[in-house]
Design a protein around this motif. Structure first.
Motif, short mmCIF file in Angstrom:
data_model
loop_
_atom_site.label_atom_id
_atom_site.label_comp_id
_atom_site.label_asym_id
_atom_site.label_seq_id
_atom_site.Cartn_x
_atom_site.Cartn_y
_atom_site.Cartn_z
N TRP A 144 8.13 6.68 1.16
CA TRP A 144 7.01 5.73 1.18
C TRP A 144 5.72 6.45 1.57
CZ3 TRP A 144 3.85 4.71 5.34
CH2 TRP A 144 4.29 5.19 6.58
N MET A 178 5.15 0.56 4.60
CA MET A 178 6.44 1.15 4.26
C MET A 178 7.14 0.42 3.12
SD MET A 178 7.94 2.15 7.99
CE MET A 178 9.27 3.13 7.32
N LYS A 179 6.61 -0.75 2.73
CA LYS A 179 7.16 -1.48 1.58
C LYS A 179 8.67 -1.73 1.75
CE LYS A 179 3.84 0.67 -1.62
NZ LYS A 179 3.26 1.69 -0.75
N THR A 180 9.05 -2.24 2.90
CA THR A 180 10.48 -2.39 3.19
C THR A 180 11.18 -3.32 2.21
OG1 THR A 180 9.96 -4.13 4.79
CG2 THR A 180 10.24 -1.90 5.63
N ILE A 196 17.08 2.78 6.02
CA ILE A 196 15.79 2.12 6.21
C ILE A 196 15.57 2.11 7.72
CG2 ILE A 196 14.44 0.01 5.90
CD1 ILE A 196 15.99 -0.61 3.44
N ASP A 236 13.74 8.91 4.96
CA ASP A 236 12.95 7.68 4.84
C ASP A 236 11.45 7.96 4.90
OD1 ASP A 236 12.59 5.02 4.38
OD2 ASP A 236 12.91 4.39 6.45
N ARG A 252 10.28 1.85 -1.94
CA ARG A 252 10.70 2.48 -0.68
C ARG A 252 11.24 3.88 -0.93
NH1 ARG A 252 11.59 0.48 4.39
NH2 ARG A 252 11.90 2.24 5.80
N TYR A 253 11.89 4.06 -2.07
CA TYR A 253 12.50 5.35 -2.39
C TYR A 253 11.85 5.94 -3.63
CZ TYR A 253 15.92 3.43 0.83
OH TYR A 253 16.52 2.86 1.91
#
Length: 221
Positions: free
Chosen positions: A171, A89-91, A60, A168, A96-97
């Motif tokens: 997203w 990015m919806k951390t 991340i 990464d 996220r993935y």
């Protein structure tokens, strides 16, 4: 530029990977594990995603590379980070993935077909100016001439998902697939037989954080 829009010649880089027996069998949606728009797919795809990411330890980058020890934004970074980008990015979210199955379903949800997808690079301005893109092509699962079985198609998309997760950038691709359909930079709004829909990963706001050696591991030229 042509490499992004049209890809390489199919007879060299995209041969038919089905067995002779598979080529002679009519594709049946009723036997497919994909939704084909006939049932809800999201929960199933999310369960598949959980299994897909187990043990892979994807990065991340916005947390590991851009936040300082206190959790504040690191002002020394050349990348401009703000809360809007963090939200994009919806951390903290489950999106996220991505997995190959989820990627396939998102492509279908946007375009109504399980189109062929690939990640490729071009160097139109020399080796020091690598451009990387996700291409969505006109050929699609279910068409008699499509060069993959369903299993092969999902395995291919799993490989693409692994690349996107490792960089990464999943997203960014999901954000695009959730956006409205419209022409972009002179390219068609939908995949066509002669022209792909192209999403340039270099235009992702976090692409500068992706180590170049990780990209070079994928592309040997």
């Amino acid at each position: 530029m042509e490499e992004f829009m049209y890809g390489w010649k199919d007879d060299k880089w995209n041969p038919d990977r089905r067995t002779e027996a598979e080529k002679g069998v009519r594709f049946r949606k009723s036997a497919s594990s994909l939704s084909w728009g006939m049932r809800e797919w999201y929960d199933e795809a999310q369960e598949n995603l959980k299994d897909f990411v187990v043990g892979r330890q994807y990065p991340i980058r916005i947390v590991t590379d851009v936040l300082d020890e206190s959790g504040a934004f690191d002002s020394s970074s050349d990348l401009e980070i703000n809360q809007q980008l963090v939200d994009r990015m919806k951390t903290q979210g489950e999106n996220r993935y991505i997995s190959g199955r989820k990627l396939a379903e998102m492509v279908f949800a946007k375009y109504g077909k399980y189109h062929d997808v690939t990640v490729l690079q071009a160097k139109p301005f020399g080796a020091d100016f690598r451009q990387v893109a996700v291409n969505i092509y006109g050929p699609h699962l279910g068409n008699p001439s499509f060069p993959y079985s369903e299993q092969q198609y999902l395995e291919k998309l799993d490989g693409i998902a692994h690349m996107l997760n490792s960089w990464d950038q999943a997203w960014y691709v999901q954000e695009f697939l959730e956006s409205e359909i419209k022409p972009r930079r002179g390219l068609p709004s939908r995949p066509r037989s002669d022209t792909a829909v192209t999403l340039r990963l270099n235009q992702s706001p976090t692409w500068p954080l992706v180590p170049d050696d990780q990209v070079s591991e994928v592309f040997s030229w």
